[in-house]
Write a protein that holds these residues in place. Structure first.
Motif, PDB file in Angstrom:
ATOM      1  N   GLU A   1       0.836  -1.200   0.000  1.00 29.62           N
ATOM      2  CA  GLU A   1       0.000   0.000   0.000  1.00 29.62           C
ATOM      3  C   GLU A   1       0.869   1.247   0.000  1.00 29.62           C
ATOM      4  OE1 GLU A   1      -3.235   0.295   2.734  1.00 29.62           O
ATOM      5  OE2 GLU A   1      -3.535  -1.874   2.816  1.00 29.62           O
TER       6      GLU A   1
ATOM      7  N   TRP B   1       0.534   5.736   0.723  1.00 30.22           N
ATOM      8  CA  TRP B   1      -0.292   6.673   1.487  1.00 30.22           C
ATOM      9  C   TRP B   1      -1.461   7.197   0.661  1.00 30.22           C
ATOM     10  CZ3 TRP B   1      -1.434  11.745   0.347  1.00 30.22           C
ATOM     11  CH2 TRP B   1      -0.682  12.350  -0.666  1.00 30.22           C
ATOM     12  N   ASN B   2      -1.308   7.159  -0.665  1.00 31.39           N
ATOM     13  CA  ASN B   2      -2.382   7.647  -1.545  1.00 31.39           C
ATOM     14  C   ASN B   2      -2.970   6.559  -2.437  1.00 31.39           C
ATOM     15  OD1 ASN B   2      -0.147   7.301  -3.117  1.00 31.39           O
ATOM     16  ND2 ASN B   2      -0.240   9.311  -4.130  1.00 31.39           N
ATOM     17  N   TYR B   3      -2.663   5.277  -2.134  1.00 34.59           N
ATOM     18  CA  TYR B   3      -3.234   4.173  -2.901  1.00 34.59           C
ATOM     19  C   TYR B   3      -3.464   2.977  -1.983  1.00 34.59           C
ATOM     20  CZ  TYR B   3      -3.942   0.425  -6.244  1.00 34.59           C
ATOM     21  OH  TYR B   3      -4.492  -0.646  -6.921  1.00 34.59           O
ATOM     22  N   PRO B   4      -4.689   2.447  -1.963  1.00 40.85           N
ATOM     23  CA  PRO B   4      -5.886   2.921  -2.650  1.00 40.85           C
ATOM     24  C   PRO B   4      -6.328   4.302  -2.167  1.00 40.85           C
ATOM     25  CG  PRO B   4      -6.436   1.230  -1.056  1.00 40.85           C
ATOM     26  CD  PRO B   4      -4.954   1.273  -1.120  1.00 40.85           C
ATOM     27  N   ARG B   5      -7.279   4.886  -2.870  1.00 37.65           N
ATOM     28  CA  ARG B   5      -7.647   6.286  -2.636  1.00 37.65           C
ATOM     29  C   ARG B   5      -8.072   6.548  -1.188  1.00 37.65           C
ATOM     30  NH1 ARG B   5      -6.889  10.388  -6.360  1.00 37.65           N
ATOM     31  NH2 ARG B   5      -8.808  11.363  -5.615  1.00 37.65           N
ATOM     32  N   ILE B   6      -8.742   5.583  -0.575  1.00 37.73           N
ATOM     33  CA  ILE B   6      -9.205   5.767   0.798  1.00 37.73           C
ATOM     34  C   ILE B   6      -8.046   5.983   1.758  1.00 37.73           C
ATOM     35  CG2 ILE B   6      -9.187   3.277   1.259  1.00 37.73           C
ATOM     36  CD1 ILE B   6     -11.681   5.892   2.653  1.00 37.73           C
ATOM     37  N   ASN B   7      -6.854   5.564   1.349  1.00 40.89           N
ATOM     38  CA  ASN B   7      -5.691   5.734   2.222  1.00 40.89           C
ATOM     39  C   ASN B   7      -5.334   7.200   2.439  1.00 40.89           C
ATOM     40  OD1 ASN B   7      -5.428   3.037   2.658  1.00 40.89           O
ATOM     41  ND2 ASN B   7      -3.424   2.812   1.684  1.00 40.89           N
ATOM     42  N   ILE B   8      -5.727   8.054   1.519  1.00 37.52           N
ATOM     43  CA  ILE B   8      -5.464   9.488   1.720  1.00 37.52           C
ATOM     44  C   ILE B   8      -6.213   9.974   2.960  1.00 37.52           C
ATOM     45  CG2 ILE B   8      -5.745  11.800   0.731  1.00 37.52           C
ATOM     46  CD1 ILE B   8      -5.512  10.549  -2.041  1.00 37.52           C
ATOM     47  N   GLN B   9      -7.503   9.638   3.025  1.00 33.44           N
ATOM     48  CA  GLN B   9      -8.298  10.020   4.202  1.00 33.44           C
ATOM     49  C   GLN B   9      -7.762   9.360   5.467  1.00 33.44           C
ATOM     50  OE1 GLN B   9     -12.445   8.928   3.926  1.00 33.44           O
ATOM     51  NE2 GLN B   9     -12.914   9.648   6.008  1.00 33.44           N
TER      52      GLN B   9
END
Length: 472
Positions: free
Chosen positions: A39, A41-49
């Motif tokens: 993983e 920090w920005n993938y998958p997208r939910i990881n940004i939040q």
């Protein structure tokens, strides 16, 4: 034919441990065809939040830990306490950290990161509500246990999660940098509100209540989908086992070396941040507000070190980088100790914070390089929570010593523990052993790393003993 259709076959669980947990993802080995995806920090997208939710959680944790140092003189005066009794505010969270160390893996397996996202911030919120009510001192000590459990649980969970990501040194540096942000703002706000606005010390926790409320909302919404079953499927075991992940992790040398290293490191960090205000007032003749700003300078140094040196550490390699940082921190500590000038001490302790900053993230990354992925949460979680106990043990010990020796005892104790950190760091196993065995070249180093300095003091000692016995 009807009798055959009604016949039932019951499959018995394999192993005694399966009777306790029927999820095959927990105790059966990972299929050989499984391809793990690292993983970001920005993938998958939910990881940004999720990443930014953990960042804010660490702001609250940093504010929680750094507030003790700024508030101790006022708590001491309010309750008419001695050094050793007021030091209980450092010691009581140890019970919470110990509970987090033991329950972290179980909470992940049963409830996933959703459970951590709910329990940790909720512990903060309840604790801050209790402190804001200005309870009697014995009750205050008990309340700090709850805050310690929340800190220990989140510290363990989010370190393990981000430590398993791509570019973990950099992202962990940012994570702990936000801890430093909270640690900078907390004594600054507390000192200003008490000395300038005339607030009672416990009123500072009104701000912490608001922060904990936001923390609860952001982390729960970000990790709501990561249940226990989702976690177990994402972190399957590579071998069949009948014992819990925590027990397996505790049989690894790296778990205990990292735990003791972090215990000493966090102890140094929080002891300096916690006693620096009292030290500057009583040993450097500083004014209360100016002394409070020295604590702010120390935490600012830690924050900047984590943001900046987090990008240098992977270039030097974790082993070499941390050794350099410790030597630099010891040099600053000597200046802080031997030059009895207020401004020199303020600058020296700020620089010391700068070099101390990246050590925690580097230790987490080093452990992830040695351990298998399915043990990351258990081992790193235990090490982080166990290490967090250093925030209780060492500051309390210094307070106990200060009762008879004076607060100046802070200096030689910190210097001695920094020296111990070097020895502990060299006891970690070789980090790049896998790469070395594949290439057959001990001088090989990971791509992008400038140097390859990697020493295992334990193995070196074993080889020396074997040679000595063979020669005898």
């Amino acid at each position: 034919m009807a009798s055959y259709s009604q016949t039932s076959i019951e499959l018995q669980p394999v192993g005694a441990s399966s009777q306790k947990n029927n999820d095959p993802a927990e105790f059966l080995p990972q299929p050989s065809t499984t391809v793990s995806v690292v993983e970001q920090w920005n993938y998958p997208r939910i990881n940004i939040q999720r990443t930014f939710a953990t960042f804010f959680g660490f702001v609250i944790m940093g504010a929680n830990d750094a507030a003790y140092g700024a508030l101790i003189p006022y708590i001491e005066e309010d309750y008419h306490l001695t050094y050793i009794v007021v030091s209980l505010v450092f010691l009581s969270p140890l019970v919470g950290y110990a509970g987090a160390a033991m329950l972290n893996s179980w909470i992940h397996v049963r409830f996933g990161q959703r459970g951590v996202a709910m329990i940790g911030p909720l512990c903060h919120l309840v604790a801050y509500l209790g402190i804001a009510l200005h309870p009697p001192y014995p009750v205050l000590v008990v309340i700090f246990i709850l805050a310690g459990f929340g800190n220990g649980l989140e510290d363990a969970a989010w370190n393990a999660w981000i430590g398993n990501m791509a570019n973990s040194n950099e992202v962990l540096g940012c994570l702990h940098g936000f801890y430093g942000v909270g640690a900078v703002l907390s004594p600054l706000a507390a000192t200003s509100l008490i000395t300038k606005a005339g607030w009672p010390w416990h009123a500072f926790y009104y701000i912490m209540i608001g922060g904990a409320t936001i923390e609860l909302a952001t982390t729960v919404s970000a990790f709501w989908d990561v249940t226990g079953s989702v976690y177990r499927e994402s972190m399957p075991r590579t071998t069949a086992a009948k014992e819990s992940r925590l027990k397996e992790a505790l049989r690894c040398r790296v778990t205990w070396v990292a735990s003791i290293f972090l215990l000493c490191y966090v102890g140094v960090e929080v002891a300096l941040g916690g006693w620096i205000v009292t030290f500057m007032i009583r040993e450097r003749a500083g004014q209360p507000f100016a002394s409070g700003m020295v604590a702010t300078g120390f935490w600012t140094g830690i924050t900047m070190g984590r943001f900046i040196l987090g990008f240098i550490t992977p270039r030097l390699g974790e082993k070499l980088a941390v050794m350099v940082y410790i030597v630099c921190a010891m040099t600053c500590q000597l200046i802080f100790w031997l030059v009895p000038q207020f401004y020199v001490s303020a600058v020296a302790v700020s620089l010391q914070g700068f070099f101390l900053g990246p050590m925690f993230p580097a230790a987490v990354v080093a452990a992830t390089k040695i351990l298998p992925p399915y043990l990351h949460v258990s081992a790193i979680g235990f090490a982080a929570a166990f290490g967090g106990g250093g925030a209780a043990v060492l500051p309390f010990a210094i307070g106990a010593l200060a009762q008879s020796q004076g607060v100046a005892i802070l200096q030689p104790v910190i210097l001695a523990i920094l020296a111990l950190l070097i020895v502990l760091w060299l006891c970690l196993p070789i980090l790049n052993k896998a790469a070395t065995s594949e290439t057959g070249n001990e001088s090989s180093k990971p791509e992008g790393q400038w140097f390859n300095v990697d020493i295992d003091l334990v193995n070196a000692g074993r080889r020396t003993i074997r040679k000595a016995r063979g020669g005898g």
